[in-house]
Every structure is written in C-alpha cells, then in structure tokens.
Design a protein around this motif. Structure first.
Motif, mmCIF file in Angstrom:
data_model
loop_
_atom_site.group_PDB
_atom_site.id
_atom_site.type_symbol
_atom_site.label_atom_id
_atom_site.label_comp_id
_atom_site.label_asym_id
_atom_site.label_seq_id
_atom_site.Cartn_x
_atom_site.Cartn_y
_atom_site.Cartn_z
ATOM 1 N N ALA A 120 0.843 -1.200 0.000
ATOM 2 C CA ALA A 120 0.000 0.000 0.000
ATOM 3 C C ALA A 120 0.877 1.248 0.000
ATOM 4 O O ALA A 120 0.628 2.199 -0.757
ATOM 5 N N ARG A 122 2.513 1.648 -3.419
ATOM 6 C CA ARG A 122 1.595 2.189 -4.432
ATOM 7 C C ARG A 122 1.447 3.702 -4.275
ATOM 8 O O ARG A 122 1.428 4.435 -5.275
ATOM 9 N N VAL A 123 1.337 4.176 -3.044
ATOM 10 C CA VAL A 123 1.236 5.625 -2.821
ATOM 11 C C VAL A 123 2.505 6.315 -3.316
ATOM 12 O O VAL A 123 2.442 7.358 -3.966
ATOM 13 N N GLU A 181 -6.121 3.799 0.405
ATOM 14 C CA GLU A 181 -5.331 2.638 0.830
ATOM 15 C C GLU A 181 -5.628 2.260 2.283
ATOM 16 O O GLU A 181 -5.720 1.075 2.623
ATOM 17 N N ASP A 230 -8.872 0.401 2.529
ATOM 18 C CA ASP A 230 -8.718 -0.984 2.066
ATOM 19 C C ASP A 230 -8.003 -1.852 3.107
ATOM 20 O O ASP A 230 -8.270 -3.062 3.197
#
Length: 430
Positions: free
Chosen positions: A295, A298-299, A327, A330
C-alpha cells in the motif's frame, strides 16, 4: 576531502545566477560555518556553510566570499578570503588552500588572505550602497546559537550604518532549488553509495541483531566509497520504534517477526541522498506486513508520477492524501465514516500518515527551494509516504529521491535500490 574534485564551472554558473539577481551597487558576503568545540582541545568535524560551498566550492573553515559585480576594480567583483597557511599549520593540521589551489577549486581569480579582509572590505563599502546578508531563512530553521554569519552581520551594521540591507535568502532559495547537471551527478553518486550500503545489510539483518550494528555496516560501506558518512542522523528503527518518526537512538534488538525501518542516506561532496526502506527482520514478510508495505509502495509510485513541472507542492500533498485515504480504507485502518466526519484541518488519514510526502533535496537534506510556486525541471524531491500502526507494532516508510524533468517523466536517482517485496526477500535469504 574524500570526494573527487568538482570542476569549478559549476560554481561559476552558480555565482552568475546569484549576481544576476542582485540590485545595482550592492555587495554580498558569505561566511563559512564555525568549527565547534567539544571541550578541552577537541572539535567536531568541520561542515562548510552550504551557501558558501554552493557559490565557491571552498570546503575550508574561516572562508569568506565577497561578490560585488559593480566594483570599480574588475579584480574585486568576486573575492575569496582564506586563512594563510604556514609551516606550523601544515605540521599540526595539514596544509590549507594555496591561492592557486583556491582559484582552481572555485574559479575565482582574486584570492586574498583573511588578514586583508577588513581593509579590503572597507574600500569596497565606499563604493557600495547596499549589502546582502546571508541570514538563515529556511522554512525549517531552528538554529539557536550565534553563528559566524550572525556575528559578521552585527558588526557590519554597526560599522556601516548608512548602508541599506538586503537578504540573500530569497535569491538562494530560488536558485538552489533548481539543480545543475553537475549537482545531480553528485547526488546520483551519493544514492549509489547508499545502494551499496543497503545491499550490504540485507543478508546481514537477522533476529537478535542490534540496530547499532546495522548502522555500523552502513557507515563502513559509506566511508569506503569516499563519503564522509551519513548525510543526516540515521534512523534504524525496529518494531514499535518505527512509529517514532525521529527515532535516532538505534539501540534496540531486532526481534523475529518485527519490521525494520531504515531512514539512511550517504552524503557525497556535501550533497545528500535520503533513502528509507523497511524490511522484515527475519527475511520474510507476513501477509499483513506485505499488504501494508505494498500500500505504501503504491502511494509512493503514484506520488512520483505527480512530480512534474507546473504542479504545486501544496496541491500535490492534498492529492496524495486522497490516495492514502483509499489505501487505509482498504487496509481496514479507517472507515468511510471516518472520512465523512473528518476534521478538514486534520484529515482521517493523518492518524496513520502524519508527515509530508516530499521535500527538496540537495546540499542540505531538507534543501532550499521554492514551495509556493510551480515545480520546475531539475528540482530534486524526496518521495516518502508511510503508514504507522502503533497497535500493530509496525511502521513502514518507503523513500526515493526523484528529479523533475522537462518531459514530465520523473527520474528516480534510487532506481537501482531494491524496493519490491520479492527482491528484498531474495536478497535477505541469499
């Protein structure tokens, strides 16, 4: 200095950029940093004023740079004042720059000894109408001691009360934020040294090892690659310590099942690198650790794409907040209700990601550079999102150093440093 010489063309360009923004009949003065004692006859290693180094390349204590583009005598339009070396100094401390060496380093033709400063400066001030003082105007500055620069400013105001005062900070902020190719080259070298350090520790880390042992491995690799060492105080934080953003004690044991956050970077030629990697102490991510790690990754990847010319630093951080919010939902750390009821001044995502994502990088780890105007090509930013979960004894941050480019494709100076889960696990278990 351990680093390879830098061609003086860089410092010539930097001075030309500064002088181009000076007012007519003005003079600018830049002093070196002090050498700080530790008591008795011991002193801390000298660190040059980054502004003086940026403009001259002079990496020596008790140096003064004077820029006076409208001086009547062409030889006095740029002057570097230095300590005159002697046999005694050579024997005890090593030789200082000769005048010829100083010219080679800086590209400045007029080199005077410090003993000539007062007389020469008085003569120049009879021609000048205003003086640029190099006050510290960095947005993070927190210096509480009186510096060599401060002492000079007080004396100058007292000795020359009829002159006008200007500040160099605004000019330095504008020009230091946009890097020359030679500067990016030094930063790339610093990043490659950091890469060597990280690859060294990956197979070294295991349960039971102490954080300071890891710090020592980095230092070993940095020094042998011509770095002075860390660009800033390193953070080697295992387990819960990773949730303390500026944890620097580095004195805990790394335990099986914990994550290890390492915010470290080598310096090279006074230029900084700034890396963060988070790895599993035992060499294998759990499913939860992997989910949180990916996560954050991805950021970071989405944030990197936004480092393009024209974007605004403030708006950039708002957009990253939105990505992080998604994120965290999730991951089950916050809910949609938390977001709907959030305080606009402290959004819900801030509970687990409370710091900024990027800062300028260069001669200072938190470098000078414009933050209120659009991003420009050749600015260098860190990209460092993180998720900190104290209740799970885990903090994960991932950080790279990125150059903004004209074509809109950010260039990652840390592209060679392992970052994917699989590669980290493979190297730790090789």
């Amino acid at each position: 200095m351990k680093y390879a010489p830098i061609k003086n063309q860089l410092f010539k360009k930097n001075r030309a950029k500064f002088v181009a923004q000076m007012k007519p009949k003005s003079i600018a003065v830049f002093n070196s940093n002090d050498t700080f004692t530790t008591g008795a006859d011991s002193a801390l290693p000298f660190e040059q004023s980054r502004d003086l180094f940026y403009l001259s390349g002079a990496d020596q204590e008790e140096s003064i740079l004077v820029l006076f583009p409208d001086a009547i005598d062409p030889n006095h339009r740029e002057i570097l004042f230095l300590t005159e070396t002697s046999k005694l100094i050579e024997i005890w401390y090593g030789a200082k720059y000769s005048k010829e060496e100083a010219t080679e380093v800086s590209g400045i033709k007029t080199i005077y000894w410090l003993s000539e400063f007062e007389k020469t400066f008085y003569d120049l001030m009879t021609e000048a109408e205003s003086v640029y003082f190099n006050t510290n105007e960095h947005y993070r500055q927190s210096v509480k001691i009186e510096t060599r620069e401060d002492r000079f400013i007080k004396k100058c105001k007292n000795d020359y009360p009829a002159h006008k005062w200007e500040k160099s900070g605004q000019i330095m902020q504008a020009i230091r934020g946009v890097k020359e190719p030679e500067e990016i080259e030094q930063m790339q070298t610093a990043c490659e040294i950091t890469n060597k350090g990280f690859r060294r520790i990956l197979p070294f880390v295991k349960p039971g090892i102490m954080e300071y042992e890891i710090e020592a491995e980095y230092m070993h690799e940095f020094l042998r690659a011509r770095s002075k060492g860390f660009a800033y105080t390193p953070i080697i934080a295992s387990g819960y310590s990773a949730c303390v953003l500026h944890y620097i004690e580095n004195n805990k044991m790394c335990k099986d099942g914990d994550m290890l956050l390492m915010d470290v970077g080598a310096e090279y030629a006074n230029y900084s690198s700034d890396m963060t990697r988070t790895i599993p102490v035992n060499g294998r991510f759990t499913e939860r650790q992997k989910a949180v790690y990916n996560a954050v990754l991805r950021v970071k990847n989405e944030a990197t794409k936004m480092l393009v010319p024209g974007n605004l630093w403030g708006e950039y951080h708002k957009e990253i907040g939105k990505i992080m919010t998604s994120e965290l939902i999730d991951l089950g750390l916050i809910s949609k209700a938390d977001v709907e009821n959030e305080d606009p001044n402290w959004p819900a995502y801030k509970k687990y990601f409370m710091h900024g994502t990027s800062h300028h990088l260069g001669l200072d780890t938190h470098d000078y550079g414009a933050l209120k105007t659009p991003m420009k090509a050749n600015m260098v930013f860190t990209v460092e999102p993180g998720i900190y979960i104290p209740e799970e004894n885990m903090g994960i941050r991932i950080e790279d150093d990125v150059v903004i480019q004209k074509n809109g494709n950010p260039f990652n100076l840390m592209r060679n440093i392992p970052i994917e889960v699989e590669e980290i696990e493979d190297l730790m278990n090789s």
